[in-house]
Design an enzyme around this catalytic site. Sequence first.
Site, PDB file in Angstrom:
ATOM      1  N   ASP A 141     -61.509 125.646  -7.288  1.00 52.44           N
ATOM      2  CA  ASP A 141     -60.900 126.452  -8.353  1.00 52.44           C
ATOM      3  C   ASP A 141     -59.654 127.174  -7.830  1.00 52.44           C
ATOM      4  OD1 ASP A 141     -60.710 127.426 -10.933  1.00 52.44           O
ATOM      5  OD2 ASP A 141     -61.896 129.210 -10.483  1.00 52.44           O
ATOM      6  N   HIS A 144     -52.584 121.303  -9.576  1.00 44.73           N
ATOM      7  CA  HIS A 144     -53.558 120.197  -9.517  1.00 44.73           C
ATOM      8  C   HIS A 144     -53.068 119.120  -8.544  1.00 44.73           C
ATOM      9  CE1 HIS A 144     -55.671 122.148 -12.656  1.00 44.73           C
ATOM     10  NE2 HIS A 144     -54.855 121.820 -13.640  1.00 44.73           N
ATOM     11  N   LEU A 182     -69.939 109.101   5.054  1.00 39.75           N
ATOM     12  CA  LEU A 182     -70.054 110.183   4.072  1.00 39.75           C
ATOM     13  C   LEU A 182     -70.280 109.639   2.670  1.00 39.75           C
ATOM     14  CD1 LEU A 182     -69.491 113.298   3.431  1.00 39.75           C
ATOM     15  CD2 LEU A 182     -67.168 112.557   2.907  1.00 39.75           C
TER      16      LEU A 182
HETATM   17  C1  IPE Z   1     -64.737 125.007 -12.780  1.00 42.39           C
HETATM   18  O1  IPE Z   1     -63.541 125.697 -12.849  1.00 42.39           O
HETATM   19  C2  IPE Z   1     -64.503 123.537 -12.981  1.00 42.39           C
HETATM   20  C3  IPE Z   1     -63.775 122.821 -11.925  1.00 42.39           C
HETATM   21  C4  IPE Z   1     -63.341 123.335 -10.800  1.00 42.39           C
HETATM   22  C5  IPE Z   1     -63.539 121.434 -12.194  1.00 42.39           C
HETATM   23  P1  IPE Z   1     -63.026 126.391 -14.193  1.00 42.39           P
HETATM   24  O2  IPE Z   1     -61.714 126.983 -13.868  1.00 42.39           O
HETATM   25  O3  IPE Z   1     -63.064 125.409 -15.299  1.00 42.39           O
HETATM   26  O4  IPE Z   1     -64.127 127.506 -14.439  1.00 42.39           O
HETATM   27  P2  IPE Z   1     -64.064 128.829 -15.338  1.00 42.39           P
HETATM   28  O5  IPE Z   1     -63.555 128.420 -16.678  1.00 42.39           O
HETATM   29  O6  IPE Z   1     -63.113 129.761 -14.671  1.00 42.39           O
HETATM   30  O7  IPE Z   1     -65.451 129.351 -15.334  1.00 42.39           O
HETATM   31  C1  IPE Z   2     -59.459 124.109 -10.833  1.00 45.33           C
HETATM   32  O1  IPE Z   2     -58.323 124.897 -10.920  1.00 45.33           O
HETATM   33  C2  IPE Z   2     -59.204 122.681 -11.242  1.00 45.33           C
HETATM   34  C3  IPE Z   2     -59.820 122.308 -12.533  1.00 45.33           C
HETATM   35  C4  IPE Z   2     -60.579 123.046 -13.274  1.00 45.33           C
HETATM   36  C5  IPE Z   2     -59.547 120.972 -12.973  1.00 45.33           C
HETATM   37  P1  IPE Z   2     -57.955 125.647 -12.255  1.00 45.33           P
HETATM   38  O2  IPE Z   2     -57.050 124.779 -13.056  1.00 45.33           O
HETATM   39  O3  IPE Z   2     -59.169 126.107 -12.948  1.00 45.33           O
HETATM   40  O4  IPE Z   2     -57.128 126.863 -11.688  1.00 45.33           O
HETATM   41  P2  IPE Z   2     -57.158 128.346 -12.229  1.00 45.33           P
HETATM   42  O5  IPE Z   2     -58.575 128.818 -12.157  1.00 45.33           O
HETATM   43  O6  IPE Z   2     -56.636 128.329 -13.622  1.00 45.33           O
HETATM   44  O7  IPE Z   2     -56.259 129.069 -11.279  1.00 45.33           O
HETATM   45 MG    MG Z   3     -60.223 127.824 -12.876  1.00 48.02          MG
END
Ligand code: IPE
Ligand code: IPE
Ligand code: MG
Length: 237
Positions: free
Chosen positions: A15, A32, A126
């Site tokens: 995240d 990303h 792995l």
């Molecule tokens: C969790 O992250 C999903 C992934 C990392 C793929 P999110 O960014 O979607 O989670 P919330 O919305 O902050 O809980």
């Molecule tokens: C996690 O990073 C990746 C996915 C959920 C695909 P985020 O896109 O949720 O990044 P933040 O949390 O908005 O910074």
């Molecule tokens: Mg996020």
Amino acid sequence: MEAPVVPRHIAVVMDGNGRWAQRRLLPRVAGHKQGVHAVRSLIRAARERGVEVLTVFAFSSENWQRPPDEVSFLMDLLLRALREEVDKLHSNDVRFRVVGDVGALGRETQQLIDQAQALTASNRGLCLNVAVNYGGRWDIEQAVARAVAAGDARAFAHYLSFADQPDPDLFIRTGGERRISNFLLWQLAYTELYFCDTLWPDFGEAEFAQALAWFAARERRFGRTGEQVREPVALPG
Ligand code: IPE
Ligand code: IPE
Ligand code: MG
């Protein structure tokens, strides 16, 4: 029973990509793209340390609610990774799997997933699980439905996506939030939960080493007392 110093199974919520980009005044999707480098480095580090299973959360059941442009960027990134990374994973003896409701993904993506899974199925290095369109609740629901259809409702856990793999020993979430966000629900029952503020694209070998060191210092009790764990009673006979 001593906790193994290296976790057998590590599950990671990657995240913080969007915030990493926004802090650089870049569009969220740049985060990303950068995050892919961190995934590669994590896979290498996990292989080198002898981790058996690595599960990374790439796209949740709920992530479809993001702006359409971001969703299609993420789907393209997955497609590109399937095209460009699988041969290298295979030559590194990685067994590659996608877990989640793949039926909702594009046709070419599904074909490449099938091919990659077939190609790497007998690898013994792995095991890399990439969770795509995955949700812990989805997994439990689909397992119950399949168990009921098979007349085997009490054995529903055998129908979960990870039934043939050990439960995660270590859960890592980057990006500062302290929540599960519908990742593995059933399987995290006794997992050690590690949260760090590092945004995913900045999560490198040093951050991974820190998580492993934290894990190595945990005492896993599985419901018993600390004394029992430290001095197991000899079994009679
Ligand atoms: C969790 O992250 C999903 C992934 C990392 C793929 P999110 O960014 O979607 O989670 P919330 O919305 O902050 O809980
Ligand atoms: C996690 O990073 C990746 C996915 C959920 C695909 P985020 O896109 O949720 O990044 P933040 O949390 O908005 O910074
Ligand atoms: Mg996020």
